[in-house]
Design an enzyme around this catalytic site. Structure first.
Site, PDB file in Angstrom:
ATOM      1  CG  ASN A 288      41.471  38.545  31.238  1.00 49.14           C
ATOM      2  OD1 ASN A 288      40.986  37.611  30.484  1.00 49.14           O
ATOM      3  ND2 ASN A 288      42.368  39.431  30.809  1.00 49.14           N
TER       4      ASN A 288
ATOM      5  CE  LYS B 172      45.217  38.293  32.528  1.00 53.23           C
ATOM      6  NZ  LYS B 172      46.530  39.087  33.056  1.00 53.23           N
TER       7      LYS B 172
ATOM      8  CG  HIS C 190      44.826  41.603  27.701  1.00 51.33           C
ATOM      9  ND1 HIS C 190      46.068  41.184  28.225  1.00 51.33           N
ATOM     10  CD2 HIS C 190      44.145  41.830  28.889  1.00 51.33           C
ATOM     11  CE1 HIS C 190      46.005  41.241  29.419  1.00 51.33           C
ATOM     12  NE2 HIS C 190      45.148  41.529  29.916  1.00 51.33           N
TER      13      HIS C 190
ATOM     14  CD  GLU D 116      48.187  38.719  29.687  1.00 49.82           C
ATOM     15  OE1 GLU D 116      47.333  38.101  29.602  1.00 49.82           O
ATOM     16  OE2 GLU D 116      48.360  39.236  31.141  1.00 49.82           O
TER      17      GLU D 116
ATOM     18  CD  GLU E  91      43.699  45.393  31.529  1.00 54.85           C
ATOM     19  OE1 GLU E  91      43.023  44.640  32.768  1.00 54.85           O
ATOM     20  OE2 GLU E  91      44.276  44.655  30.725  1.00 54.85           O
TER      21      GLU E  91
ATOM     22  CB  SER F 172      48.117  44.256  40.552  1.00 54.62           C
ATOM     23  OG  SER F 172      49.031  43.464  39.836  1.00 54.62           O
TER      24      SER F 172
HETATM   25  P1  PGA Z   1      45.697  40.930  36.861  1.00 57.18           P
HETATM   26  O1  PGA Z   1      45.287  41.061  35.457  1.00 57.18           O
HETATM   27  O2  PGA Z   1      44.463  41.292  37.661  1.00 57.18           O
HETATM   28  O3  PGA Z   1      45.946  39.730  37.158  1.00 57.18           O
HETATM   29  O4  PGA Z   1      46.849  42.051  37.079  1.00 57.18           O
HETATM   30  C1  PGA Z   1      44.494  41.924  34.885  1.00 57.18           C
HETATM   31  C2  PGA Z   1      44.259  41.843  33.254  1.00 57.18           C
HETATM   32  O5  PGA Z   1      45.314  41.500  32.494  1.00 57.18           O
HETATM   33  O6  PGA Z   1      43.277  42.037  32.668  1.00 57.18           O
END
Ligand code: PGA
Length: 255
Positions: A12, A14, A99, A101, A170, A216
């Site tokens: 992902n 982003k 997601h 976000e 997540e 992470s």
């Molecule tokens: P990250 O993001 O691996 O940078 O923590 C994961 C995600 O939001 O899908």
């Protein structure tokens, strides 16, 4: 990882990588692909402007093209939005829905996710539905309550999951923080989510559904996370931006 399910790792990206940067990633990553375990399914979700270019790189390979979001309506007067048909036309096979976000930045809620997943199901694209609790919710002992509420986005599907459905756990506090859930914490949440799927859609559907962990994930912690029987791979942000790291995650998922 359970032997009956095909491991899946999704990048992902982003709001990272221009189309040119994405093409450079593909050149590097795809040169590593022959050395990666074949039984691991891989997908890359670039930002919309890079979809077509990345799609052209991925087309001759086994890596799938994914998108980070889709609009609830099929077409029309929605300035700045992207429809399912547009994604399908550039070769997108799976789409992230829900997601954290987007829950946070766009105030999207379960009713939106249901509509998006219905559009995707109608078009034959796989939804990757993301759920997860905030730190405050976890500390308040509300993790399962929150996950259960987020899973209600699937209630409109009767007794059959959308085809190709993937679930992603997540925890919000683990995303982009460098503080991944411990394998035990993640395994508990995954077991809870699989039990919910089983209650709602039956044991066979629950056993066949891949539940990814996200938050992470790095080459350093992936093997321990993926070793848990209910964790079927990862949805990866930061570590998926580096070709060698994404390749290492594929190796961990195939171990
Ligand atoms: P990250 O993001 O691996 O940078 O923590 C994961 C995600 O939001 O899908």
């Amino acid at each position: 990882m359970h032997p009956s399910r095909t491991p899946l790792v999704i990048a992902n990206w982003k709001m990272n990588k221009t189309p040119s940067e994405a093409a450079l990633f593909c050149d590097d990553f795809l040169s590593r692909l022959p050395a990666l375990p074949e039984r691991v399914e891989l997908a890359i979700a670039p930002a919309f402007p890079a979809l077509e270019r990345v799609g052209r790189h991925l087309l001759p390979t086994r890596v799938k093209l994914a998108a980070q979001d889709v609009h609830v309506e099929p077409k029309g007067a929605h300035t700045g939005e992207v429809s399912v048909a547009m994604l399908a036309d550039v070769g997108v096979a799976m789409v992230l829905v829900g997601h954290s976000e987007r829950r946070r930045d766009r105030k999207e809620i379960e009713a939106d996710f249901t509509r998006k997943m219905k559009r995707l199901a109608d078009a034959g694209l796989s939804p990757v539905y993301c759920v997860g609790e905030t730190l405050e919710e976890r500390d308040g002992g509300r993790t399962e309550e929150v996950l259960a509420a987020q899973m209600t986005a699937l209630d409109a599907f009767g007794d059959a999951l959308p085809p190709g459905f993937v679930l992603a756990y997540e925890p919000v506090w683990a995303i982009g923080t460098g503080r991944a859930a411990t394998p035990e914490m993640a395994a508990d949440a995954h077991a809870f989510l699989r039990a919910r799927l089983s209650e709602r859609f039956g044991a066979a559907a629950a056993a066949a559904t891949r539940i990814l962990y996200g938050g992470s994930v790095t080459p350093a912690n992936a093997a321990d996370l993926f070793a848990k029987p209910d964790i079927d791979g990862g949805l990866v942000g930061g570590a998926s931006l580096v070709p060698a790291d994404f390749a290492a995650l594929a190796v961990a998922a195939g171990a």
